[in-house]
Design a protein around this motif. Structure first.
Motif: not given
Length: 341
Positions: A197-205, A323-328, A190-195, A161-168
């Protein structure tokens, strides 16, 4: 040599029931299935792959594709662990794994041609470039498949889960007082790079901050050397960052080396975080703060998804691209600390 007929006689069931139980079919009760599987193990039963392939349309072999421009392949600790998790899961159900390549002798096969040559039942793409022609050809085939760190219109994906990982990572550094944070990202296409970066920007916001383009620094994936070079260039800027998030642990190792070579300290001068959680980063000094991706679970769930498709249980989902996500989880090491004043 023990056969399914021997197991059937021992358990008092039909050979067909034994066959279904050993294939983990859902129309055999859980208790009966477990009793048959236990008996098979005690009797040291080994499936005859030739008989299995002749009795149906399956080869009982699943392909694994792990190939990209970094040339890391199975030498990458994390990818090797993912493949091991996948291997254990499919072998438990009687499948073998075959590594796919476009460089088999002098035959010049594409990925898909190699799959067809080996009569593979499905494919797990661990690492490859989805934009390359050979991958697109593979995506358009009838083979059930799952790809790590990617999902497309007609291919299932599995990812941490990119959102969770980058937020952590961002919240950890933010709480330590860091605001001048940079992200060393991999290939931007690459898909994962974009995902991420988007998650990092959201975490900052969410913290009332803006993660600007100047904080996004290109750096090759899985390259210690690239990490060294990119960090050296950053240290030569007029204003250096107080914290660096790396796209993977190999890059982070290179970053640590560059900081030490410049006579600076980690984390007193600069904090460094990685991504993957490979074992070696927890044994070195300073122990790396990083995101741990659960390689065993990723491999297992990828196997489960392909087996579902082979049984016809997930055909509709496969067509949609799920998309199957696994928690980090966050590993807090010694490479991150309070922002210097």
């Amino acid at each position: 040599m023990v056969t399914i007929y021997d197991i059937a006689k021992h358990c008092g069931v039909s050979p067909a029931t034994v066959s279904k139980a050993l294939s983990d079919a859902t129309d055999v009760g859980a208790k009966t299935r477990e009793r048959i599987r236990r008996a098979a193990a005690e009797m040291h039963y080994v499936p005859d792959s030739r008989a299995k392939s002749l009795s149906g349309s399956r080869s009982w072999s699943i392909g694994v594709l792990c190939q990209d421009g970094s040339e890391m392949g199975l030498r990458h600790y994390f990818f090797a662990a993912v493949i091991e998790g996948f291997k254990k899961s499919v072998e438990r159900l009687g499948y073998d794994i075959v590594f796919i390549s476009n460089n088999v002798g002098d035959m010049g096969y594409s990925f898909l041609e190699h799959c067809r040559y080996r009569k593979l039942d499905g494919v797990f793409i661990v690492n490859a470039n989805p934009d390359e022609e050979e991958c697109r050809e593979l995506f358009g085939s009838e083979l059930p498949m799952v790809m790590f760190d990617y999902v497309g219109e007609n291919i299932d994906g599995i990812a941490t889960d990119s959102g969770m990982g980058m937020k952590l990572l961002y919240d950890h550094l933010y709480d330590l007082g860091h605001r001048d944070i940079v992200y060393l990202h991999g290939d931007p296409s690459r898909y994962i790079t974009q995902a991420r970066i988007a998650a990092l920007k959201k975490a900052a916001e969410e913290r009332g901050e803006c993660f600007g383009e100047q904080q996004l620094i290109p750096c090759a994936y899985y390259s210690i050397r690239s990490g060294e070079q990119t960090m050296t260039a950053l240290l030569n800027r007029e204003s250096r960052p107080t914290a660096v998030i790396c796209s993977d642990d190999y890059t982070a190792i290179g970053v640590l080396g560059a900081i030490r070579a410049a006579g600076l300290r980690v984390p007193e001068d600069i904090s460094v975080c990685g991504y993957d959680g490979i074992e070696i980063t927890q044994l070195m000094y300073p122990q790396l703060t990083t995101i741990r991706q659960d390689a065993a679970v990723i491999g297992q769930r990828a196997a489960d998804r392909i087996i579902e498709a082979l049984r016809g249980e997930g055909e509709k989902k496969a067509q949609q691209g799920q998309l199957i996500t696994v928690d980090p989880s966050l590993i807090i090491g010694m490479s991150s600390g309070q922002c210097p004043q």
